[in-house]
Design a protein around this motif. Structure first.
Motif, mmCIF file in Angstrom:
data_model
loop_
_atom_site.group_PDB
_atom_site.id
_atom_site.type_symbol
_atom_site.label_atom_id
_atom_site.label_comp_id
_atom_site.label_asym_id
_atom_site.label_seq_id
_atom_site.Cartn_x
_atom_site.Cartn_y
_atom_site.Cartn_z
ATOM 1 N N ARG A 64 19.731 17.357 24.522
ATOM 2 C CA ARG A 64 19.285 18.530 23.781
ATOM 3 C C ARG A 64 17.887 18.982 24.214
ATOM 4 O O ARG A 64 17.416 20.028 23.765
ATOM 5 N N THR A 67 17.638 23.585 27.342
ATOM 6 C CA THR A 67 18.448 24.716 26.927
ATOM 7 C C THR A 67 19.204 25.169 28.168
ATOM 8 O O THR A 67 18.600 25.485 29.187
ATOM 9 N N SER A 79 18.822 25.778 33.400
ATOM 10 C CA SER A 79 18.322 25.039 32.241
ATOM 11 C C SER A 79 16.804 25.135 32.202
ATOM 12 O O SER A 79 16.155 25.346 33.225
ATOM 13 N N HIS A 134 27.968 21.721 27.908
ATOM 14 C CA HIS A 134 27.244 22.988 27.741
ATOM 15 C C HIS A 134 27.362 23.878 28.981
ATOM 16 O O HIS A 134 27.488 25.101 28.860
ATOM 17 N N LYS A 137 30.751 25.421 28.755
ATOM 18 C CA LYS A 137 30.802 26.498 27.749
ATOM 19 C C LYS A 137 30.204 27.791 28.286
ATOM 20 O O LYS A 137 30.741 28.875 28.065
ATOM 21 N N VAL A 138 29.076 27.676 28.980
ATOM 22 C CA VAL A 138 28.426 28.863 29.534
ATOM 23 C C VAL A 138 29.315 29.507 30.593
ATOM 24 O O VAL A 138 29.481 30.736 30.620
#
Length: 145
Positions: A64, A67, A79, A134, A137-138
């Motif tokens: 986490r 981002t 990121s 993540h 997902k993007v």
């Protein structure tokens, strides 16, 4: 878990792709070391599982720190570290530094090193899985996979 989107994917930032691959390789190597330590009797399976679970939780939190988002100009998944990530990084570093002292209360000798390897393997696996999900997902949001 399908990792086909990581194989030389042109829509993932090179630095992020290298990070993901390193986390995967390190976690596999350390899992092999932990497996060996269990086979030769240095570490019990329960202690290995505990270390992996603790590490995996830490890896999810450490994942986490970054981002992960779509950068329009570069047309890539990138990121960056945000303010929340800085706090998580500080806690993660504090845990990493004190892990030996905390675990050293209950575990001694070669088992302590093996337990530390199990914890680090869990951290690397947790970070890899969290970040990989993540990125996926993007890419799915951009309809690239």
């Amino acid at each position: 878990m399908n990792l086909s989107h990581l194989k030389n994917h042109k829509h993932i930032d090179r630095r992020l792709l290298i990070q993901l691959r390193l986390f995967m390789i390190i976690s596999i190597v350390l899992l092999g070391v932990v497996g060996y330590d269990m086979i030769v009797g240095i570490l019990s399976p329960w202690l290995a599982l505990l270390g992996l679970l603790i590490g995996f939780g830490g890896g999810i939190l450490a994942g986490r720190m970054l981002t992960i988002f779509w950068h329009e100009d570069d047309a890539k998944v990138v990121s960056r570290l945000d303010k929340t990530g800085l706090w998580i990084l500080a806690v993660y570093i504090a845990f990493s530094v004190s892990r030996k002292y905390i675990a050293g209360i209950w575990i001694h000798g070669p088992a302590l090193l093996a337990f530390t390897f199990a914890t680090v393997a869990g951290v690397m696996a947790g970070r890899f899985i969290f970040m990989n999900l993540h990125v996926r997902k993007v890419l799915e949001a951009q309809k690239l996979i």
